[in-house]
Design an enzyme around this catalytic site. Structure first.
Site, mmCIF file in Angstrom:
data_model
loop_
_atom_site.group_PDB
_atom_site.id
_atom_site.type_symbol
_atom_site.label_atom_id
_atom_site.label_comp_id
_atom_site.label_asym_id
_atom_site.label_seq_id
_atom_site.Cartn_x
_atom_site.Cartn_y
_atom_site.Cartn_z
ATOM 1 N N GLN A 80 -5.057 3.560 -7.299
ATOM 2 C CA GLN A 80 -6.199 3.869 -6.444
ATOM 3 C C GLN A 80 -6.343 5.391 -6.526
ATOM 4 O OE1 GLN A 80 -5.501 3.719 -2.238
ATOM 5 N NE2 GLN A 80 -7.653 3.375 -1.717
ATOM 6 N N LEU A 138 0.837 -1.197 0.000
ATOM 7 C CA LEU A 138 0.000 0.000 0.000
ATOM 8 C C LEU A 138 0.873 1.247 0.000
ATOM 9 C CD1 LEU A 138 -2.023 -2.188 0.751
ATOM 10 C CD2 LEU A 138 -3.111 -0.582 2.307
ATOM 11 N N ASN A 149 6.005 8.500 9.103
ATOM 12 C CA ASN A 149 5.028 9.537 8.767
ATOM 13 C C ASN A 149 5.648 10.919 8.709
ATOM 14 O OD1 ASN A 149 2.612 7.838 8.684
ATOM 15 N ND2 ASN A 149 3.077 7.510 10.837
ATOM 16 N N ARG A 166 2.615 14.683 6.434
ATOM 17 C CA ARG A 166 3.501 15.129 7.520
ATOM 18 C C ARG A 166 4.982 15.116 7.158
ATOM 19 N NH1 ARG A 166 1.891 11.526 12.318
ATOM 20 N NH2 ARG A 166 0.632 10.371 10.806
HETATM 21 C C1 UD1 Z 1 -3.941 1.148 9.729
HETATM 22 C C2 UD1 Z 1 -4.897 0.120 10.337
HETATM 23 C C3 UD1 Z 1 -4.677 0.067 11.844
HETATM 24 C C4 UD1 Z 1 -3.229 -0.289 12.129
HETATM 25 C C5 UD1 Z 1 -2.315 0.709 11.442
HETATM 26 C C6 UD1 Z 1 -0.867 0.262 11.573
HETATM 27 C C7 UD1 Z 1 -6.885 0.220 8.944
HETATM 28 C C8 UD1 Z 1 -8.280 0.698 8.857
HETATM 29 N N1 UD1 Z 1 -6.249 0.516 10.058
HETATM 30 O O1 UD1 Z 1 -4.305 2.410 10.258
HETATM 31 O O2 UD1 Z 1 -5.510 -0.915 12.407
HETATM 32 O O3 UD1 Z 1 -3.013 -0.268 13.531
HETATM 33 O O4 UD1 Z 1 -2.609 0.773 10.030
HETATM 34 O O5 UD1 Z 1 -0.049 1.231 11.041
HETATM 35 O O6 UD1 Z 1 -6.403 -0.417 8.035
HETATM 36 N N2 UD1 Z 1 -3.279 3.667 2.169
HETATM 37 C C9 UD1 Z 1 -3.561 3.549 0.831
HETATM 38 N N3 UD1 Z 1 -4.792 3.883 0.396
HETATM 39 C C10 UD1 Z 1 -5.766 4.342 1.222
HETATM 40 C C11 UD1 Z 1 -5.466 4.467 2.583
HETATM 41 C C12 UD1 Z 1 -4.204 4.118 3.043
HETATM 42 O O7 UD1 Z 1 -2.704 3.158 0.040
HETATM 43 O O8 UD1 Z 1 -6.875 4.627 0.739
HETATM 44 C C13 UD1 Z 1 -1.935 3.327 2.648
HETATM 45 C C14 UD1 Z 1 -1.194 4.480 3.258
HETATM 46 O O9 UD1 Z 1 -0.389 5.119 2.278
HETATM 47 C C15 UD1 Z 1 -0.373 3.846 4.331
HETATM 48 C C16 UD1 Z 1 -1.162 2.609 4.734
HETATM 49 O O10 UD1 Z 1 -2.067 2.382 3.686
HETATM 50 O O11 UD1 Z 1 0.878 3.413 3.860
HETATM 51 C C17 UD1 Z 1 -1.849 2.776 6.066
HETATM 52 O O12 UD1 Z 1 -2.849 3.762 5.948
HETATM 53 P P1 UD1 Z 1 -3.273 4.692 7.144
HETATM 54 O O13 UD1 Z 1 -4.430 5.482 6.702
HETATM 55 O O14 UD1 Z 1 -2.096 5.396 7.684
HETATM 56 O O15 UD1 Z 1 -3.791 3.629 8.204
HETATM 57 P P2 UD1 Z 1 -3.707 3.816 9.750
HETATM 58 O O16 UD1 Z 1 -4.643 4.856 10.158
HETATM 59 O O17 UD1 Z 1 -2.311 3.941 10.155
HETATM 60 CA CA CA Z 2 -0.242 5.189 9.393
#
Ligand code: UD1
Ligand code: CA
Length: 452
Positions: A73, A7, A224, A14
């Site tokens: 995406q 992902l 981050n 940040r």
């Molecule tokens: C997520 C988890 C959380 C976990 C945490 C660990 C979910 C809902 N929650 O939260 O349980 O404790 O990771 O770090 O999954 N990303 C995409 N597309 C999107 C959204 C995110 O590619 O639409 C990628 C981001 O770039 C990132 C990763 O996914 O690398 C995590 O996304 P983020 O939104 O930071 O999730 P957390 O809130 O950290």
């Molecule tokens: Ca995160």
């Protein structure tokens, strides 16, 4: 059989950077390259990078890595939404899906292997990496019954105060049985505080889901901001230095030394303070590097010393001494038993064995034979303002102090150049060359009328 999904669509606000977050460098390699490296030994059948924000930049920067596929995406509606984008690409696939984040660069391959092994052994629908943290704030909380069977994952912001007491967190690294996940992905709802499609919600619809606790929490550090980037660098450095010290390398004042994890060092090498080893550098046994040196993408032979010097893209053979204050760059090759000394710059230059360039010289595009002595202050004038030209110097030839060798130029074997010469024509073997104005001495020169 495992397919890897990374992902990397998020914005990374940040970091406060024009560069996409996953392309930031950590010890010489980008975050995403590190993640890709960590799965290489698992021989994944496919590696899909989910890109969104600055997708073109991420693609361009990772183009040369083999077997990467990019899935776009275009709007980021959550981790579940990100994985939904794989559905058309993995139709009919019956193996496992390993989900990783592009901004979590410190995971060890061993940890992933362990996760996959548990997954296969227990025939889980999903296996997730978890940790019990002193400070679980910000992470999703994992609720298990006995035997590490996961019931539910609730995001920090969606937890009740009581649920927040649970310090078992979701690291965000999962292995899914793909057909099971594919079935429930379309049904994800965004009814949570962020109005996002959470991948973690899929877990409640799968069975059985097992949690595997991490041994080393540092592995799941997500990047981050620049502070976390620096923390990750520290962790990486500690790992690398410990590895080399255990392998028989002496580090004097390790805190002042940095070593990329791509460097190779033989036992009985001594690394002195304020020394930095980068890229594909290899250092053979018995060598002493530093203090105050930078070695990048270079091969250093056995029993070499490098003191207060910079060596880049070069090869220094055994028993040679470099420095203090030398700069080797642009494919320099130094033979065995040479001395490259005080304030000397070598560029694209090859020195034969037992050749000395000991003081205040610049040699560019030069090839020397063996047992050559380059006198103090000898300079090759290799650049005519348009092109670079070569200089060739035969065996045992000696240049006098402050000679200028105007390239293109060939000096034969056993040539002697008188000090202060400017040599513009080739010189055959066994000659003395004097190419400077004859000294003129005029007696009675002092102007007596100005004397008081
Ligand atoms: C997520 C988890 C959380 C976990 C945490 C660990 C979910 C809902 N929650 O939260 O349980 O404790 O990771 O770090 O999954 N990303 C995409 N597309 C999107 C959204 C995110 O590619 O639409 C990628 C981001 O770039 C990132 C990763 O996914 O690398 C995590 O996304 P983020 O939104 O930071 O999730 P957390 O809130 O950290
Ligand atoms: Ca995160």
């Amino acid at each position: 059989m495992v397919v890897v999904a990374i992902l990397a669509a998020g914005r990374g606000t940040r970091m406060k950077s024009n560069l996409p977050k996953v392309l930031h460098s950590l010890g010489g390699r980008s975050l995403i390259e590190r993640v890709i490296d960590s799965v290489k030994p698992l021989s994944p059948t496919q590696q899909m990078v989910i890109v969104g924000y600055q997708a073109q930049e991420v693609k361009a920067a990772t183009q040369s890595i083999p077997n990467l596929e990019f899935v776009e995406q275009s709007v980021q509606l959550g981790t579940g939404h990100a994985i939904q984008q794989l559905l058309p690409h993995l139709e009919g696939y019956t193996g496992d899906l390993l989900v990783l984040y592009g901004d979590v660069p410190l995971l060890r391959t061993e940890t992933l292997k362990n996760l996959l092994q548990t997954h296969a052994q227990h025939q889980n629908a999903a296996t997730i990496l978890t940790a019990c943290l002193d400070n679980p704030k910000g992470y999703g909380r994992v609720f298990c019954n006995s035997d590490n069977i996961v019931q539910q994952i609730i995001e920090d912001r969606d937890c009740t105060p009581t649920q927040k007491q649970n310090n078992r967190i979701n690291a965000g690294i999962y292995c899914f049985r793909w057909p099971d996940l594919a079935k429930v992905l379309p049904d994800l709802q965004a009814n949570n505080s962020q109005k996002e499609y959470y991948l973690t919600d899929a877990v409640s619809s799968l069975e059985p889901v097992m949690a595997v606790d991490l041994e080393d929490e540092q592995e799941i550090l997500g990047i981050n901001d620049r502070l976390q980037l620096a923390t990750a660098y520290e962790i990486l450095q500690k790992r690398v230095k410990e590895k080399w010290m255990i392998a028989g390398v002496t580090l004097i004042d390790p805190a002042s030394i940095t070593i990329d994890d791509t460097v190779e060092i033989a036992p009985d090498v001594i690394i002195e303070p304020q020394t930095h080893l980068r890229g594909n550098t290899v250092i053979q046994t018995g060598s002493r590097i530093g203090p105050g040196s930078l070695i990048e993408n270079s091969q250093i032979g056995e029993n070499v010393t490098v003191l207060y010097s910079v060596v880049i893209n070069s090869n220094v053979q055994a028993k040679t001494c470099v420095g203090p204050y030398s700069h080797l760059r642009g494919q320099v090759e130094v033979g065995t038993g040479c001395r490259v000394g005080n304030f000397v710059e070598l560029k694209n230059t090859k020195l034969g064995d037992r050749t000395n360039v000991a003081h205040l010289s610049y040699l560019g595009d030069t090839t020397t034979g063996s047992k050559v002595n380059i006198g103090a202050g000898t300079i090759t004038a290799n650049y005519d303002g348009v092109k670079k030209h070569p200089t060739n110097i035969g065996d045992r030839t000696k240049t006098g102090s402050n000679s200028v060798l105007v390239a293109p130029l060939t000096l034969g074997n056993d040539v002697y150049i008188a000090a202060g010469s400017t040599v513009i024509e080739d010189v055959p073997d066994d000659c003395l060359v004097i190419a400077r104005a004859r000294q003129v001495v005029k007696p009675g020169w002092r102007n007596k009328s100005t004397e008081s």
